[in-house]
Design a protein around this motif. Sequence first.
Motif, short mmCIF file in Angstrom:
data_model
loop_
_atom_site.label_atom_id
_atom_site.label_comp_id
_atom_site.label_asym_id
_atom_site.label_seq_id
_atom_site.Cartn_x
_atom_site.Cartn_y
_atom_site.Cartn_z
N ILE A 90 -0.91 -6.20 -4.85
CA ILE A 90 0.13 -6.57 -4.78
C ILE A 90 1.26 -5.45 -3.80
CG2 ILE A 90 2.82 -6.75 -5.73
CD1 ILE A 90 1.34 -7.48 -8.34
N TYR A 91 1.51 -5.79 -2.71
CA TYR A 91 2.24 -4.62 -1.90
C TYR A 91 3.57 -4.43 -2.38
CZ TYR A 91 -2.11 -5.35 0.97
OH TYR A 91 -3.31 -5.46 1.31
N MET A 92 3.86 -3.15 -2.08
CA MET A 92 5.37 -2.70 -2.69
C MET A 92 6.03 -1.84 -1.63
SD MET A 92 4.37 -1.72 -6.66
CE MET A 92 2.96 -2.34 -7.46
N ARG A 93 7.01 -2.59 -0.85
CA ARG A 93 7.56 -1.77 0.17
C ARG A 93 8.92 -1.27 -0.06
NH1 ARG A 93 4.53 -6.19 2.17
NH2 ARG A 93 2.63 -5.54 3.25
N THR A 94 9.47 -1.85 -1.24
CA THR A 94 10.80 -1.43 -1.52
C THR A 94 10.96 -1.34 -2.82
OG1 THR A 94 11.52 -3.73 -1.85
CG2 THR A 94 11.59 -3.04 0.33
N LYS A 95 11.99 -0.90 -3.51
CA LYS A 95 12.15 -0.63 -4.82
C LYS A 95 12.44 -1.98 -5.55
CE LYS A 95 14.17 3.87 -5.09
NZ LYS A 95 15.37 4.79 -5.78
N ASP A 99 10.14 -3.38 -8.79
CA ASP A 99 10.68 -3.93 -10.08
C ASP A 99 10.15 -5.50 -10.17
OD1 ASP A 99 12.23 -1.85 -10.11
OD2 ASP A 99 14.12 -2.86 -8.99
N GLN A 100 9.90 -6.08 -9.09
CA GLN A 100 9.37 -7.59 -9.31
C GLN A 100 8.05 -7.59 -9.72
OE1 GLN A 100 8.20 -9.89 -5.63
NE2 GLN A 100 9.67 -11.21 -6.34
N ALA A 101 7.20 -6.62 -9.13
CA ALA A 101 5.81 -6.38 -9.67
C ALA A 101 5.65 -6.15 -11.13
CB ALA A 101 4.99 -5.46 -8.95
N VAL A 116 -0.65 -1.76 -3.92
CA VAL A 116 -0.44 -0.96 -2.64
C VAL A 116 1.21 -0.47 -2.36
CG1 VAL A 116 -0.86 -0.64 -0.25
CG2 VAL A 116 -2.45 -1.84 -1.74
N PRO A 117 1.59 0.48 -3.11
CA PRO A 117 3.04 0.88 -2.79
C PRO A 117 2.94 1.80 -1.53
CG PRO A 117 2.27 1.93 -4.67
CD PRO A 117 0.81 1.19 -4.28
N ASP A 118 4.20 1.76 -1.03
CA ASP A 118 4.34 2.72 0.07
C ASP A 118 4.46 4.05 -0.62
OD1 ASP A 118 4.56 0.76 1.99
OD2 ASP A 118 6.41 1.07 2.42
N HIS A 119 4.06 5.11 0.11
CA HIS A 119 3.90 6.53 -0.43
C HIS A 119 5.38 6.98 -0.94
CE1 HIS A 119 0.23 7.59 2.38
NE2 HIS A 119 -0.10 6.62 1.28
N GLU A 120 6.38 6.72 -0.24
CA GLU A 120 7.56 7.37 -0.72
C GLU A 120 8.22 6.67 -1.98
OE1 GLU A 120 8.77 4.23 2.41
OE2 GLU A 120 7.12 5.78 2.21
N LEU A 121 7.30 5.56 -2.27
CA LEU A 121 7.83 4.86 -3.55
C LEU A 121 6.97 5.27 -4.81
CD1 LEU A 121 8.28 1.22 -2.20
CD2 LEU A 121 10.20 2.56 -2.89
N LEU A 122 5.87 6.00 -4.53
CA LEU A 122 5.30 6.45 -5.75
C LEU A 122 5.94 6.97 -6.99
CD1 LEU A 122 2.17 7.67 -3.77
CD2 LEU A 122 1.91 5.95 -5.22
N TYR A 124 8.97 6.51 -7.82
CA TYR A 124 9.51 5.17 -8.59
C TYR A 124 8.65 4.35 -9.34
CZ TYR A 124 12.81 1.40 -9.08
OH TYR A 124 13.52 0.30 -9.62
N VAL A 125 7.43 4.23 -8.66
CA VAL A 125 6.37 3.41 -9.56
C VAL A 125 6.08 4.36 -10.81
CG1 VAL A 125 4.05 2.50 -9.28
CG2 VAL A 125 5.58 2.22 -7.16
N GLU A 126 6.04 5.39 -10.53
CA GLU A 126 5.53 6.40 -11.78
C GLU A 126 6.42 6.11 -12.84
OE1 GLU A 126 4.29 11.00 -13.09
OE2 GLU A 126 5.82 10.62 -11.38
N SER A 127 7.72 5.80 -12.39
CA SER A 127 8.65 5.80 -13.63
C SER A 127 8.58 4.36 -13.92
CB SER A 127 10.15 5.85 -12.92
OG SER A 127 10.48 4.83 -12.21
N LYS A 128 8.26 3.49 -13.34
CA LYS A 128 8.07 2.06 -14.16
C LYS A 128 6.83 1.97 -14.71
CE LYS A 128 11.69 -0.05 -12.30
NZ LYS A 128 12.71 -0.54 -13.15
#
Length: 265
Positions: A90-95, A99-101, A116-122, A124-128
Motif C-alpha cells: 500500500i502506497y501512502m503519499r498523503t495523510k 488514514d485510509q490504509a 511504502v509511505p513517503d519519508h515525511e509521513l513516517l 504520522y504513520v508511527e502515530s497511527k
Amino acid sequence: MVSIFCACQTEQKPLVPVQKKEVKFKLGVASYSLRKFDLDTTLEFTKQLGADYIAFKSFHLKLDASDNEIAEAVKKTKEAGLDLYAGGVIYMRTKAEVDQAFDYAQKAGMDIIVGVPDHELLPYVESKVKEYDIKLAIHNHGPGDKLYPSAESAYDLIKEMDPRMGLCIDIGHTKRIGRNPSEDVQNYFERVFDIHIKDVTKAAPDGSTCEIGRGVINFNQFLNDLVELGYDGVLALEFEKDGDSPFIGMAESMGYVKGILSTIE
C-alpha cells in the motif's frame, strides 16, 4: 588340530532420534501474484498450494471498499481456511492515504500493513501504528526505488521509532541490488515482520522474477538461516512472472520451498 570358534557379541547402543530443527515461520501468498484473477480463484489456488496465510493487494480488496465488501471478503477468506494477515503493498503519499490504509486494515482484521509511505509521513504513520496497534512493514523495491531501495534504507529511518515500525524484506529486490538476503534479515531481525520470497534471474538491476530454484538465490541456505534465526513470521510467495497464467510457476516455487523444508534437520 582343535579349532576354537568364539562367538563374541558386541553391545548395541540404542538409536537416539535426531532432533529436527523447529521451523517457526509460516507459508503464505502475496495476492499480487494472482492480480489477473478474482478473489474466489485467488483464495482457492492459495489453499491448493498448501499455504495458510494471504496478504491482499487492492486487486482483491479495494482500499476504498465498503464495510460490507470488506466483511464479505474476510468471510470468504476464513471459509477458505486462510488467515488474512496483511494488506499491501500500500502506497501512502498523503495523510489521507495513511488514514485510509489503517482504517482498511483494522476493518479487515489485518495484523500488518505492508506499506511504502513517503519519508515525511513516517512520524504520522508511527502515530497511527500506536493508535491502531497495527504493524507497518516497509517494503523494499530494489534498484531504481528512490524511497526504499533496500531494507537498510528503511531501517535507518525507523530504527528509533516505535518497535511496531518494521520491514517486509523482498528478497528478490534485495538480491537485484547486490545485497545478501540472509544478512539483511539477520542485521535487522528485530524489525522484520514479513518476507516476500521469489527468485531472480540475476543479481543485477535487470534481473527478473523466475521460478524459485531456477534463479541465483540460494534458497537452501536462506531457509536454513531463517530456521537458525528463529524467524516466526510469514514467508509470502510473490510471483511476478506470468501474470496471465502464474499457476504452474507458483506451484513449482512453493514445491521447491517445501522440498527444502522437508530436509532441514
